[in-house]
Every structure is written in structure tokens, then in C-alpha cells.
Design an enzyme around this catalytic site. Structure first.
Site, mmCIF file in Angstrom:
data_model
loop_
_atom_site.group_PDB
_atom_site.id
_atom_site.type_symbol
_atom_site.label_atom_id
_atom_site.label_comp_id
_atom_site.label_asym_id
_atom_site.label_seq_id
_atom_site.Cartn_x
_atom_site.Cartn_y
_atom_site.Cartn_z
ATOM 1 N N ARG A 139 19.858 98.937 17.758
ATOM 2 C CA ARG A 139 20.543 97.836 17.081
ATOM 3 C C ARG A 139 20.256 97.850 15.571
ATOM 4 O O ARG A 139 21.147 97.635 14.751
ATOM 5 C CB ARG A 139 20.087 96.494 17.674
ATOM 6 C CG ARG A 139 20.795 95.308 17.072
ATOM 7 C CD ARG A 139 20.404 94.014 17.748
ATOM 8 N NE ARG A 139 19.070 93.587 17.378
ATOM 9 C CZ ARG A 139 18.472 92.491 17.835
ATOM 10 N NH1 ARG A 139 19.080 91.737 18.729
ATOM 11 N NH2 ARG A 139 17.267 92.158 17.437
ATOM 12 N N ARG A 156 6.665 92.125 16.514
ATOM 13 C CA ARG A 156 7.352 91.053 17.246
ATOM 14 C C ARG A 156 7.029 91.125 18.742
ATOM 15 O O ARG A 156 6.824 90.103 19.392
ATOM 16 C CB ARG A 156 8.856 91.155 17.046
ATOM 17 C CG ARG A 156 9.286 90.898 15.624
ATOM 18 C CD ARG A 156 10.695 91.362 15.417
ATOM 19 N NE ARG A 156 11.565 90.289 15.013
ATOM 20 C CZ ARG A 156 12.830 90.175 15.377
ATOM 21 N NH1 ARG A 156 13.369 91.049 16.176
ATOM 22 N NH2 ARG A 156 13.549 89.185 14.961
HETATM 23 P P1 AMP Z 1 14.949 85.422 17.106
HETATM 24 O O1 AMP Z 1 16.353 85.643 16.692
HETATM 25 O O2 AMP Z 1 14.790 84.366 18.165
HETATM 26 O O3 AMP Z 1 14.239 86.684 17.436
HETATM 27 O O4 AMP Z 1 14.210 84.822 15.812
HETATM 28 C C1 AMP Z 1 14.108 85.554 14.602
HETATM 29 C C2 AMP Z 1 12.877 85.117 13.836
HETATM 30 O O5 AMP Z 1 12.973 83.729 13.514
HETATM 31 C C3 AMP Z 1 11.577 85.259 14.599
HETATM 32 O O6 AMP Z 1 11.039 86.568 14.526
HETATM 33 C C4 AMP Z 1 10.695 84.249 13.875
HETATM 34 O O7 AMP Z 1 10.261 84.747 12.619
HETATM 35 C C5 AMP Z 1 11.678 83.117 13.595
HETATM 36 N N1 AMP Z 1 11.697 82.169 14.727
HETATM 37 C C6 AMP Z 1 12.729 81.918 15.593
HETATM 38 N N2 AMP Z 1 12.379 81.001 16.510
HETATM 39 C C7 AMP Z 1 11.097 80.655 16.216
HETATM 40 C C8 AMP Z 1 10.156 79.782 16.796
HETATM 41 N N3 AMP Z 1 10.456 79.060 17.895
HETATM 42 N N4 AMP Z 1 8.934 79.684 16.222
HETATM 43 C C9 AMP Z 1 8.607 80.384 15.131
HETATM 44 N N5 AMP Z 1 9.426 81.255 14.538
HETATM 45 C C10 AMP Z 1 10.666 81.396 15.065
#
Ligand code: AMP
Length: 208
Positions: A139, A156
């Protein structure tokens, strides 16, 4: 009608989808939201929109997100609470990417309990680490995602294993976890999720 309706009576399902990056949870969240007639709310998407729009919040979280680290619980919850307070969540919602750790489970409970609401089901997308890494690398290449370098991907996934997986024990104790095999075609995985939710008495919206 009060706001105490829970999914087992076929109304207002409040759902979570949990899985490592690369599990396909964003794609499945959008599909499941549509099938069950509820908004799929992704905290990651909200942050990405702010970054794109160069808002104050976006500038504040940009570096953290690009490193693959977690934004602070307080800031993330503020963003989520604002979103949950919008009118379209009255018939339920699907959260994608929240809660990410035990502190966020408490914050979410603290929001729902006074409203006499609860999470009805937690969909866990199960994919092997190697599958996640494979998908994420592809991706990143295809979409030119700057937050998906090899190092960031590994970071991550480690955070997921260390911080996020423990939240599943809390929800397992509540008996609301559905572990779904995340390997297969998009349709096959969607079908598995729908079947698990229907088995809990959560009704999909009637076909148009
Ligand atoms: P995602 O698209 O859910 O992988 O989110 C992308 C990034 O946003 C993550 O790697 C975090 O840096 C931040 N993020 C999203 N949701 C959260 C959460 N619940 N708590 C903390 N950081 C978040």
C-alpha cells in the site's frame, strides 16, 4: 424512545473494529457501516483530514502520526467525543481505531456509561504479522503514503501488540469479542463479520 436501545433488540448497534494496520479494518469498517446503516468513524481519518487541511490540530499531530506513534489519549478522545456528539450517531456507530489502549477503553466507558449506552460487539480482524507487513508495504508503494516506511510499519505493529491487544481481554470478559479471520477476499471477510454480528442479533438495514 429512550437512548437505551441496545443491539440485541435490533437497534442502535455500537460497534468497534480492532486490528493491526494492514488488517483491512478501514475498508471493512466502511462496508460494515453501510450494511448496518451506521457511521464508520475513524480517528485516523479525522487526524489525516486535519493534517491535509493544515489546521492547528493537524499541525500538532503531524509528526507523531508520521512516526507511527500514538497521539495523546486526551487529544484523541476530544476529537472522538466531538464526532460522537454529532447527530448521525443516534442509530449507532462503528469506531475504527479507537480505543487503542486501556486508558482509552476507560475514556470511552466514561462517555457511554452516563448515557446508559454500551459497546455491543468488538470485531477483531485476525491477520498474521507477516500478512500485515506485506499489505502495508504494498500500500505504501502504491499510494505513496509517507507514514508507511518499513521502520514506521514495524513501530505501529509493535505498538498494536503492546498497547492495543491488551484491550481485547477487557472486552473478552464482557463476552462481546468476535474474532474474524481477516485473510481472504474483501467480500469473504465482510461476510464473516456480518454473520458474526447477525449471530448477536444485530440487524442489518433492509436492502434497498
Ligand atoms: P489509523 O488510520 O487508525 O491507523 O490511524 C493513523 C494514526 O493516527 C495512528 O498511527 C496514530 O498516530 C493516530 N491515531 C488514530 N487513532 C488513534 C487513537 N485512538 N489513539 C492515538 N492515536 C491514534
Amino acid at each position: 424512545m429512550t437512548n437505551t436501545a441496545h443491539a440485541h433488540d435490533g437497534r442502535s448497534p455500537r460497534l468497534l473494529i480492532v486490528g493491526p494496520q494492514g488488517s483491512g479494518k478501514g475498508t471493512q469498517a466502511a462496508r460494515i457501516g453501510e450494511i448496518f446503516g451506521i457511521p464508520a468513524i475513524s480517528t485516523g481519518d479525522v487526524f489525516r483530514e486535519h493534517i491535509k487541511g493544515e489546521t492547528d490540530l493537524g499541525l500538532q499531530v503531524k509528526a507523531v502520526i508520521e512516526n507511527g506513534d500514538l497521539v495523546s489519549d486526551e487529544l484523541t478522545f476530544e476529537v472522538l467525543r466531538d464526532r460522537l456528539n454529532q447527530g448521525d450517531t443516534g442509530h449507532g456507530f462503528l469506531l475504527d481505531g479507537f480505543p487503542r489502549n486501556l486508558a482509552q477503553v476507560s475514556l470511552l466507558d466514561g462517555f457511554l456509561v452516563p448515557r446508559d449506552e454500551a459497546i455491543d460487539a468488538v470485531i477483531v480482524l485476525d491477520v498474521a504479522r507477516t500478512v500485515s507487513i506485506d499489505r502495508l508495504t504494498r500500500r505504501a508503494f502504491e499510494q505513496g503514503r509517507t507514514d508507511d516506511t518499513e521502520e514506521v510499519i514495524a513501530n505501529r505493529l509493535s505498538i498494536y501488540e503492546r498497547e492495543t491487544e491488551p484491550i481485547l481481554d477487557v472486552y473478552r470478559e464482557r463476552g462481546i469479542v468476535d474474532l474474524i479471520d481477516g485473510v481472504g477476499s474483501l467480500d469473504a471477510v465482510t461476510d464473516r463479520i456480518v454473520a458474526a454480528l447477525e449471530a448477536r442479533g444485530i440487524a442489518r438495514v433492509a436492502a434497498a
